[in-house]
Design a protein around this motif. Structure first.
Motif, PDB file in Angstrom:
ATOM      1  N   VAL A  95       5.623  13.539  -1.344  1.00  0.00           N
ATOM      2  CA  VAL A  95       6.573  14.642  -1.481  1.00  0.00           C
ATOM      3  C   VAL A  95       7.999  14.165  -1.204  1.00  0.00           C
ATOM      4  O   VAL A  95       8.944  14.509  -1.917  1.00  0.00           O
ATOM      5  N   LEU A  96       8.150  13.351  -0.156  1.00  0.00           N
ATOM      6  CA  LEU A  96       9.481  12.826   0.176  1.00  0.00           C
ATOM      7  C   LEU A  96      10.031  11.954  -0.943  1.00  0.00           C
ATOM      8  O   LEU A  96      11.235  11.970  -1.237  1.00  0.00           O
ATOM      9  N   LEU A  97       9.161  11.174  -1.576  1.00  0.00           N
ATOM     10  CA  LEU A  97       9.610  10.336  -2.678  1.00  0.00           C
ATOM     11  C   LEU A  97      10.070  11.182  -3.863  1.00  0.00           C
ATOM     12  O   LEU A  97      11.069  10.862  -4.520  1.00  0.00           O
ATOM     13  N   MET A  98       9.356  12.261  -4.138  1.00  0.00           N
ATOM     14  CA  MET A  98       9.788  13.139  -5.230  1.00  0.00           C
ATOM     15  C   MET A  98      11.126  13.787  -4.895  1.00  0.00           C
ATOM     16  O   MET A  98      11.987  13.943  -5.766  1.00  0.00           O
ATOM     17  N   ILE A  99      11.305  14.154  -3.613  1.00  0.00           N
ATOM     18  CA  ILE A  99      12.596  14.708  -3.192  1.00  0.00           C
ATOM     19  C   ILE A  99      13.701  13.672  -3.371  1.00  0.00           C
ATOM     20  O   ILE A  99      14.803  13.986  -3.840  1.00  0.00           O
ATOM     21  N   GLY A 100      13.397  12.408  -2.988  1.00  0.00           N
ATOM     22  CA  GLY A 100      14.373  11.342  -3.172  1.00  0.00           C
ATOM     23  C   GLY A 100      14.748  11.167  -4.631  1.00  0.00           C
ATOM     24  O   GLY A 100      15.921  10.939  -4.970  1.00  0.00           O
ATOM     25  N   GLY A 101      13.754  11.286  -5.535  1.00  0.00           N
ATOM     26  CA  GLY A 101      14.056  11.191  -6.957  1.00  0.00           C
ATOM     27  C   GLY A 101      14.973  12.297  -7.415  1.00  0.00           C
ATOM     28  O   GLY A 101      15.910  12.073  -8.186  1.00  0.00           O
ATOM     29  N   VAL A 102      14.741  13.508  -6.913  1.00  0.00           N
ATOM     30  CA  VAL A 102      15.606  14.642  -7.267  1.00  0.00           C
ATOM     31  C   VAL A 102      17.024  14.422  -6.738  1.00  0.00           C
ATOM     32  O   VAL A 102      18.012  14.721  -7.417  1.00  0.00           O
ATOM     33  N   LEU A 103      17.124  13.868  -5.521  1.00  0.00           N
ATOM     34  CA  LEU A 103      18.440  13.604  -4.951  1.00  0.00           C
ATOM     35  C   LEU A 103      19.245  12.626  -5.797  1.00  0.00           C
ATOM     36  O   LEU A 103      20.482  12.668  -5.816  1.00  0.00           O
ATOM     37  N   LEU A 104      18.555  11.738  -6.490  1.00  0.00           N
ATOM     38  CA  LEU A 104      19.253  10.724  -7.275  1.00  0.00           C
ATOM     39  C   LEU A 104      19.688  11.228  -8.654  1.00  0.00           C
ATOM     40  O   LEU A 104      20.457  10.557  -9.335  1.00  0.00           O
ATOM     41  N   ILE A 105      19.183  12.388  -9.067  1.00  0.00           N
ATOM     42  CA  ILE A 105      19.542  12.885 -10.399  1.00  0.00           C
ATOM     43  C   ILE A 105      21.057  13.074 -10.551  1.00  0.00           C
ATOM     44  O   ILE A 105      21.643  12.656 -11.556  1.00  0.00           O
ATOM     45  N   PRO A 106      21.765  13.705  -9.563  1.00  0.00           N
ATOM     46  CA  PRO A 106      23.225  13.814  -9.703  1.00  0.00           C
ATOM     47  C   PRO A 106      23.899  12.452  -9.806  1.00  0.00           C
ATOM     48  O   PRO A 106      24.889  12.295 -10.532  1.00  0.00           O
ATOM     49  N   GLN A 107      23.368  11.467  -9.073  1.00  0.00           N
ATOM     50  CA  GLN A 107      23.928  10.133  -9.147  1.00  0.00           C
ATOM     51  C   GLN A 107      23.748   9.556 -10.552  1.00  0.00           C
ATOM     52  O   GLN A 107      24.655   8.932 -11.098  1.00  0.00           O
ATOM     53  N   ALA A 108      22.575   9.760 -11.132  1.00  0.00           N
ATOM     54  CA  ALA A 108      22.322   9.253 -12.481  1.00  0.00           C
ATOM     55  C   ALA A 108      23.267   9.901 -13.493  1.00  0.00           C
ATOM     56  O   ALA A 108      23.826   9.232 -14.363  1.00  0.00           O
ATOM     57  N   VAL A 109      23.449  11.211 -13.362  1.00  0.00           N
ATOM     58  CA  VAL A 109      24.361  11.920 -14.262  1.00  0.00           C
ATOM     59  C   VAL A 109      25.787  11.389 -14.095  1.00  0.00           C
ATOM     60  O   VAL A 109      26.499  11.144 -15.079  1.00  0.00           O
ATOM     61  N   GLY A 110      26.190  11.196 -12.825  1.00  0.00           N
ATOM     62  CA  GLY A 110      27.530  10.669 -12.568  1.00  0.00           C
ATOM     63  C   GLY A 110      27.727   9.281 -13.149  1.00  0.00           C
ATOM     64  O   GLY A 110      28.794   8.958 -13.689  1.00  0.00           O
ATOM     65  N   VAL A 111      26.708   8.447 -13.053  1.00  0.00           N
ATOM     66  CA  VAL A 111      26.803   7.088 -13.605  1.00  0.00           C
ATOM     67  C   VAL A 111      26.948   7.139 -15.124  1.00  0.00           C
ATOM     68  O   VAL A 111      27.770   6.429 -15.711  1.00  0.00           O
ATOM     69  N   VAL A 112      26.138   7.981 -15.760  1.00  0.00           N
ATOM     70  CA  VAL A 112      26.222   8.090 -17.219  1.00  0.00           C
ATOM     71  C   VAL A 112      27.599   8.583 -17.645  1.00  0.00           C
ATOM     72  O   VAL A 112      28.214   8.059 -18.585  1.00  0.00           O
ATOM     73  N   VAL A 113      28.122   9.600 -16.949  1.00  0.00           N
ATOM     74  CA  VAL A 113      29.457  10.124 -17.273  1.00  0.00           C
ATOM     75  C   VAL A 113      30.518   9.048 -17.093  1.00  0.00           C
ATOM     76  O   VAL A 113      31.403   8.868 -17.936  1.00  0.00           O
ATOM     77  N   ALA A 114      30.431   8.304 -15.987  1.00  0.00           N
ATOM     78  CA  ALA A 114      31.409   7.242 -15.731  1.00  0.00           C
ATOM     79  C   ALA A 114      31.341   6.167 -16.810  1.00  0.00           C
ATOM     80  O   ALA A 114      32.379   5.638 -17.246  1.00  0.00           O
ATOM     81  N   MET A 115      30.122   5.825 -17.245  1.00  0.00           N
ATOM     82  CA  MET A 115      29.995   4.808 -18.287  1.00  0.00           C
ATOM     83  C   MET A 115      30.558   5.296 -19.613  1.00  0.00           C
ATOM     84  O   MET A 115      31.198   4.542 -20.352  1.00  0.00           O
ATOM     85  N   VAL A 116      30.334   6.580 -19.922  1.00  0.00           N
ATOM     86  CA  VAL A 116      30.893   7.131 -21.153  1.00  0.00           C
ATOM     87  C   VAL A 116      32.412   7.073 -21.117  1.00  0.00           C
ATOM     88  O   VAL A 116      33.070   6.677 -22.095  1.00  0.00           O
ATOM     89  N   GLU A 117      32.989   7.442 -19.959  1.00  0.00           N
ATOM     90  CA  GLU A 117      34.447   7.386 -19.827  1.00  0.00           C
ATOM     91  C   GLU A 117      34.945   5.953 -19.922  1.00  0.00           C
ATOM     92  O   GLU A 117      35.997   5.685 -20.506  1.00  0.00           O
ATOM     93  N   LEU A 118      34.181   5.026 -19.351  1.00  0.00           N
ATOM     94  CA  LEU A 118      34.572   3.611 -19.373  1.00  0.00           C
ATOM     95  C   LEU A 118      34.633   3.098 -20.801  1.00  0.00           C
ATOM     96  O   LEU A 118      35.615   2.464 -21.216  1.00  0.00           O
ATOM     97  N   PHE A 119      33.591   3.380 -21.584  1.00  0.00           N
ATOM     98  CA  PHE A 119      33.563   2.895 -22.953  1.00  0.00           C
ATOM     99  C   PHE A 119      34.508   3.679 -23.859  1.00  0.00           C
ATOM    100  O   PHE A 119      35.079   3.124 -24.796  1.00  0.00           O
ATOM    101  N   ALA A 120      34.666   4.981 -23.571  1.00  0.00           N
ATOM    102  CA  ALA A 120      35.552   5.796 -24.397  1.00  0.00           C
ATOM    103  C   ALA A 120      37.006   5.383 -24.219  1.00  0.00           C
ATOM    104  O   ALA A 120      37.806   5.455 -25.155  1.00  0.00           O
ATOM    105  N   GLY A 121      37.346   4.938 -22.987  1.00  0.00           N
ATOM    106  CA  GLY A 121      38.714   4.518 -22.727  1.00  0.00           C
ATOM    107  C   GLY A 121      39.121   3.339 -23.569  1.00  0.00           C
ATOM    108  O   GLY A 121      40.236   3.272 -24.094  1.00  0.00           O
ATOM    109  N   GLY A 122      38.215   2.366 -23.690  1.00  0.00           N
ATOM    110  CA  GLY A 122      38.472   1.217 -24.558  1.00  0.00           C
ATOM    111  C   GLY A 122      39.425   0.192 -24.008  1.00  0.00           C
ATOM    112  O   GLY A 122      39.616  -0.865 -24.602  1.00  0.00           O
ATOM    113  N   ALA A 123      40.070   0.493 -22.884  1.00  0.00           N
ATOM    114  CA  ALA A 123      41.043  -0.464 -22.319  1.00  0.00           C
ATOM    115  C   ALA A 123      40.455  -1.055 -21.062  1.00  0.00           C
ATOM    116  O   ALA A 123      40.319  -0.371 -20.054  1.00  0.00           O
TER     117      ALA A 123
END
Length: 404
Positions: free
Chosen positions: A35-63
């Motif tokens: 159960v704790l591991l599943m909770i830990g996975g849920v806790l990481l979902i915002p981090q995963a979303v943030g990483v994807v958003v940051a990568m999109v901004e990184l590549f979209a910037g182009g500089a």
């Protein structure tokens, strides 16, 4: 030992986290772990979303700057590690709750490696941030839950309850407590042994470096060589000892030249990585071997690789047996309570050290404290205090390569 008692209370082998077909009744502790591991996975979902958003901004910037390739690589590593940790945590949690324990230990160890990679990548890219706390919380859940239901610890607690430590005392008297009973390695690579290896090696590293500096580098002048905010600890030696132990545990009977060579390579690579990590994340330089014989970008050199090799030989051939004897002096009834408290304090020490370094970096970069934690560091760990504590370290924000 009373053979009658043994016959009356036979010990059934615990299949443990890493074995078993899944048909055995799953202990409640493992289900809580799941159960704790599943909770830990849920806790990481915002981090995963943030990483994807940051990568999109990184590549979209182009500089990109001069370090664009490395930045992209670290971003990819961060994204992959976080996604893997989420999937592994949920899969492992579901399997444990459903009583399917086969290969669970392998999945848990893979998840721990992924979290470590994500933590290091996030810190180098963005410094101390909210996402880092989520990764740390998930890692703590993994460590705490794993320790709580570790098969060896569960077996030992069961022995203590059913046999009043009779077999354990026999092992202690025979001098085999903590050794790898399978014969594949020298010691059991459980949390208890590995934690105290880290602590003792961290203290020994400070002593060795201090003596070396006083006698060789600057005769008669003492310099604080500690690497954490509090206490005589140098984590580079602690982690180095862990790497040596993990790599050489199965080769403790190997010829000295083999142990020396492997230790030199591992130590040199580790020293190089730590130097690069500190400079990339904080613009910090704690040592510079530029101009010395066979140096590699000033981060390590031939002499210190040889020193790592010699330390590895001494560690595997002499220090590990002595260390195992020392930690076994901790009273059996208290050993896990003491270890849990000390581990919590060491984690706090490490976290506060990273926070204080990040705040020091921010102040030198001209940023004023903008939250309660940064204000606390500014009041209690100001620039003068940090310079005095970390005498061998200098920080230049301009030398860091953060994305933000």
């Amino acid at each position: 030992m009373d053979s009658t008692l043994l016959q009356q209370t036979p010990l059934q082998p615990d299949p443990g986290i890493g074995s078993g077909s899944g048909s055995e009744r799953t202990p409640w502790g493992l289900k809580v772990f799941g159960v704790l591991l599943m909770i830990g996975g849920v806790l990481l979902i915002p981090q995963a979303v943030g990483v994807v958003v940051a990568m999109v901004e990184l590549f979209a910037g182009g500089a990109y700057g001069d370090d664009s390739v490395l930045t992209v690589i670290l971003s990819l590593v961060l994204a992959a590690a976080v996604c893997f940790a989420i999937v592994a945590g949920v899969v492992l949690g579901v399997r444990l709750v459903r009583g399917r324990r086969r290969r669970a230990r392998l999945i848990a160890e893979s998840m721990a490696i992924a979290l470590a990679l994500a933590f290091a990548s996030d810190l180098m890219l963005y410094g101390v941030n909210e996402g880092l706390w989520l990764l740390g919380a998930a890692a703590l859940i993994l460590v705490a839950a794993h320790v709580a239901v570790d098969p060896s610890l569960s077996d030992e607690r069961e022995l203590q309850r059913r046999l009043r430590l009779m077999e354990t005392r026999d092992e202690l008297e025979e001098g085999i407590l903590g050794l790898d009973k399978s014969g594949a390695g020298f010691i059991e690579l459980d949390f208890f042994n590995l934690f105290w290896i880290f602590v003792i090696a961290s203290v020994a590293g400070v002593v060795i470096e201090s003596i070396y500096h006083v006698l060789v580098v600057d005769f008669g002048h003492y310099e604080d060589r500690a690497g954490l905010l509090w206490g005589p600890f140098s984590p580079i030696y602690g982690f180095g000892a862990l790497l040596m132990t993990l790599a050489l545990n199965r080769f403790h009977n190997a010829p000295v030249p083999v142990v020396f060579l492997v230790s030199a390579l591992i130590g040199g690579a580790f020293e190089y990585f730590v130097s690069w990590f500190m400079e990339y994340a904080f613009g910090a330089v704690a040592w510079d071997y530029t101009g010395t014989f066979l140096n590699i970008n000033g981060r390590t050199n031939f002499m210190f690789m040889c020193m790592w090799g010699a330390l590895g030989v001494v560690w595997v051939k002499l220090a590990l047996p002595a260390l195992l004897h020392t930690v076994n002096l901790i009273p059996w009834r208290w050993r896990y309570s003491i270890t849990a408290v000390c581990a919590a304090l060491m984690i706090l020490n490490g976290v506060m050290t990273l926070v204080a370094l990040d705040c020091w970096y921010s102040r030198l970069a001209g940023a004023a404290p903008d939250n309660a934690l940064e204000q606390f560091c500014a009041e209690h760990f100001d620039n003068q205090w940090m310079e005095h504590r970390f005498e061998s370290m200098s920080i230049d924000p301009g030398a860091a390569h953060r994305s933000s």
